[in-house]
Design a protein around this motif. Structure first.
Motif, PDB file in Angstrom:
ATOM      1  N   ASN A 263       8.740  11.204  -8.400  1.00  0.00           N
ATOM      2  CA  ASN A 263       7.760  10.535  -9.633  1.00  0.00           C
ATOM      3  C   ASN A 263       6.376  10.797  -9.484  1.00  0.00           C
ATOM      4  OD1 ASN A 263      10.347   9.319 -10.616  1.00  0.00           O
ATOM      5  ND2 ASN A 263      10.113   7.644  -9.123  1.00  0.00           N
ATOM      6  N   ASN A 266       3.977  11.809 -12.717  1.00  0.00           N
ATOM      7  CA  ASN A 266       3.431  11.018 -13.634  1.00  0.00           C
ATOM      8  C   ASN A 266       2.150  10.453 -13.091  1.00  0.00           C
ATOM      9  OD1 ASN A 266       5.705  11.125 -15.286  1.00  0.00           O
ATOM     10  ND2 ASN A 266       6.808   9.562 -13.936  1.00  0.00           N
ATOM     11  N   ILE A 267       1.781  10.613 -11.948  1.00  0.00           N
ATOM     12  CA  ILE A 267       0.527  10.105 -11.503  1.00  0.00           C
ATOM     13  C   ILE A 267      -0.666  10.402 -11.955  1.00  0.00           C
ATOM     14  CG2 ILE A 267      -0.758  10.017  -9.392  1.00  0.00           C
ATOM     15  CD1 ILE A 267       1.575  10.263  -7.487  1.00  0.00           C
ATOM     16  N   ALA A 269      -1.028  11.284 -15.070  1.00  0.00           N
ATOM     17  CA  ALA A 269      -1.087  10.775 -16.275  1.00  0.00           C
ATOM     18  C   ALA A 269      -1.442   9.182 -16.203  1.00  0.00           C
ATOM     19  CB  ALA A 269       0.318  10.752 -17.029  1.00  0.00           C
ATOM     20  N   GLU A 270      -1.007   8.633 -15.099  1.00  0.00           N
ATOM     21  CA  GLU A 270      -1.274   7.345 -14.887  1.00  0.00           C
ATOM     22  C   GLU A 270      -2.622   6.697 -14.566  1.00  0.00           C
ATOM     23  OE1 GLU A 270       2.016   5.059 -13.145  1.00  0.00           O
ATOM     24  OE2 GLU A 270       3.609   6.133 -14.219  1.00  0.00           O
ATOM     25  N   PHE A 271      -2.987   7.886 -13.278  1.00  0.00           N
ATOM     26  CA  PHE A 271      -4.192   7.681 -12.802  1.00  0.00           C
ATOM     27  C   PHE A 271      -5.140   8.770 -12.836  1.00  0.00           C
ATOM     28  CE2 PHE A 271      -0.636   5.231 -10.545  1.00  0.00           C
ATOM     29  CZ  PHE A 271      -1.156   4.095 -10.810  1.00  0.00           C
ATOM     30  N   ASP A 272      -5.419   9.704 -12.282  1.00  0.00           N
ATOM     31  CA  ASP A 272      -6.265  10.822 -12.084  1.00  0.00           C
ATOM     32  C   ASP A 272      -5.724  11.997 -11.065  1.00  0.00           C
ATOM     33  OD1 ASP A 272      -7.032   9.690  -9.841  1.00  0.00           O
ATOM     34  OD2 ASP A 272      -8.649   8.862 -10.790  1.00  0.00           O
ATOM     35  N   TYR A 276      -3.496  11.822  -7.152  1.00  0.00           N
ATOM     36  CA  TYR A 276      -2.526  12.770  -6.918  1.00  0.00           C
ATOM     37  C   TYR A 276      -2.650  13.493  -5.658  1.00  0.00           C
ATOM     38  CZ  TYR A 276       0.623  16.773  -7.406  1.00  0.00           C
ATOM     39  OH  TYR A 276       1.284  17.692  -7.182  1.00  0.00           O
ATOM     40  N   ASP A 334      -1.498   1.174  -7.764  1.00  0.00           N
ATOM     41  CA  ASP A 334      -0.927  -0.383  -8.136  1.00  0.00           C
ATOM     42  C   ASP A 334       0.093  -0.964  -7.163  1.00  0.00           C
ATOM     43  OD1 ASP A 334       1.134   1.363  -8.180  1.00  0.00           O
ATOM     44  OD2 ASP A 334       1.676   1.263 -10.514  1.00  0.00           O
TER      45      ASP A 334
END
Length: 389
Positions: A263, A266-267, A269-272, A276, A334
């Motif tokens: 997964n 998606n990092i 997109a969710e963070f920066d 990553y 998170d």
């Protein structure tokens, strides 16, 4: 030892030739990974062959000088001594082995270097019969240069401080013993001669370790990812091919594990991007910390790592894969854990005949682990394992 280490640290800080982090690798080869030891063993063997080839030509040519400067009653024993020395150099020049090891290369190097002072000692036994005022005493002065040549040759090899010190001191002890026993050097001249030998030893220690430091730096820069510290994919393929060849030749176990982080696409997109990169770097550190001395970690893809595990059977590979799942590969900002899907195979249990077959099988098992829910491994006989609750 602490005083010696402190001095070396001080030298490194002020010269900036090497960092303190490299000090342990310069002192001893115990911390060198398997691929580094293998590369250095092959390099030592190549240089031994080259130098032995030159000496196998130069040593017999010296007989021309002996013939011109020595009486015949001393010349013929010298011929026999030189021929024995040459036979040894020819053997080293033609020495071949399928699997070069560091221990074997160091023993061959020691034999080559000791050959020269031994030739000097054996010759000195006869040359010492020549009166100092005789013109025939000139070859004696030439023969005393052989131990210096042996010590100087050490500087052509990338050696650790301990390796170089042991070889240099061995040559020095043989030389001093020979000088004393055969009285080839007057007593008053022995101390300054010994002091000169010590100075040469110091220079040789420096040049050998600097060669080693440069070799380590170049191999690391070429074969390792600068971000994660793991081997690059190209280097990993070469390491796997060598490990497979050795395991097949010696009928040993060899396992590889393909670790694909779950997964992480998606990092960004969710963070920066920084998050990553941190996740990948943290995963590399965790995987690297769990490896043994001879194991290798390869950065196989953006979020994929391969562990090459020589001498590890399915049971051992299962323990390693289970530990990775149980320990996890870091956390996201998170608090969510970073998990992985792992494919594992072992050369003999999976009946694989070529290293490329291992790559194909481990890739399929990694994909199957992804499809079956992630955060799990698939190993020999398609056995599935998950993280312990």
């Amino acid at each position: 030892m602490s005083v010696f280490r402190s001095f070396i640290q001080h030298l490194g800080d002020n010269s900036r030739i090497y960092s303190i982090g490299e000090l342990d690798k310069l002192i001893s080869s115990d911390e060198h990974p398997a691929y580094m030891r293998k590369h250095r063993a092959e390099l030592l063997l190549e240089r031994i062959r080259f130098i032995a080839s030159l000496l196998s030509i130069l040593i017999p040519l010296w007989l021309v000088i002996d013939f011109l400067l020595l009486p015949l009653n001393l010349f013929w024993p010298i011929v026999a001594i030189r021929l024995l020395s040459t036979v040894h150099f020819v053997y080293l020049a033609r020495y071949r082995t399928e699997q070069a090891t560091l221990k074997t290369s160091l023993l061959l190097l020691a034999g080559m270097l000791i050959n020269l002072p031994l030739t000097f000692f054996a010759s000195a036994h006869y040359l010492a019969m020549v009166p100092p005022e005789s013109v025939y005493h000139l070859p004696m002065a030439l023969y005393t240069l052989l131990p210096y040549i042996a010590v100087g040759l050490l500087g052509l090899f990338p050696l650790t401080l301990l390796e170089c010190a042991v070889l240099a001191l061995l040559i020095a002890m043989l030389t001093v013993t020979g000088w004393s026993y055969y009285a080839t050097v007057p007593a008053l001249e022995l101390l300054p001669t010994l002091w000169l030998l010590i100075i040469i030893l110091g220079i040789v220690l420096f040049t050998s370790t600097i060669q080693l430091q440069y070799m380590i730096s170049m191999i690391t820069r070429t074969d390792h990812d600068p971000v994660t510290g793991a081997q690059t994919r190209k280097s990993g393929v070469q390491s796997l091919a060598k490990a497979f060849q050795q395991a097949k030749l010696q009928n040993e176990f060899l396992s590889i594990a393909l670790v694909d982080l779950d997964n992480v696409q998606n990092i960004i997109a969710e963070f920066d991007y920084a998050t990553y990169d941190h996740v990948v770097l943290e995963a590399a550190d965790i995987l690297s910390d769990g490896l043994r001395h001879n194991d290798m970690l390869v950065h196989w893809g953006e979020k994929v790592f391969m562990m090459i595990l020589p001498g590890t059977d399915c049971k051992g590979a299962r323990i390693i894969a289970q530990r990775v799942l149980n320990q996890g590969l870091g956390t996201l900002p998170d608090g969510r854990p970073v998990t992985a899907s792992i494919g594992v195979c072992e050369r003999s249990a999976d009946e694989i005949e070529e290293w490329s077959g291992m790559l194909e099988l481990v890739d399929n098992r990694r994909d199957d682990a992804k499809r079956q829910g992630k955060d799990r491994y698939i190993i020999c006989n398609e056995e599935i394992g998950m993280a312990a609750e």
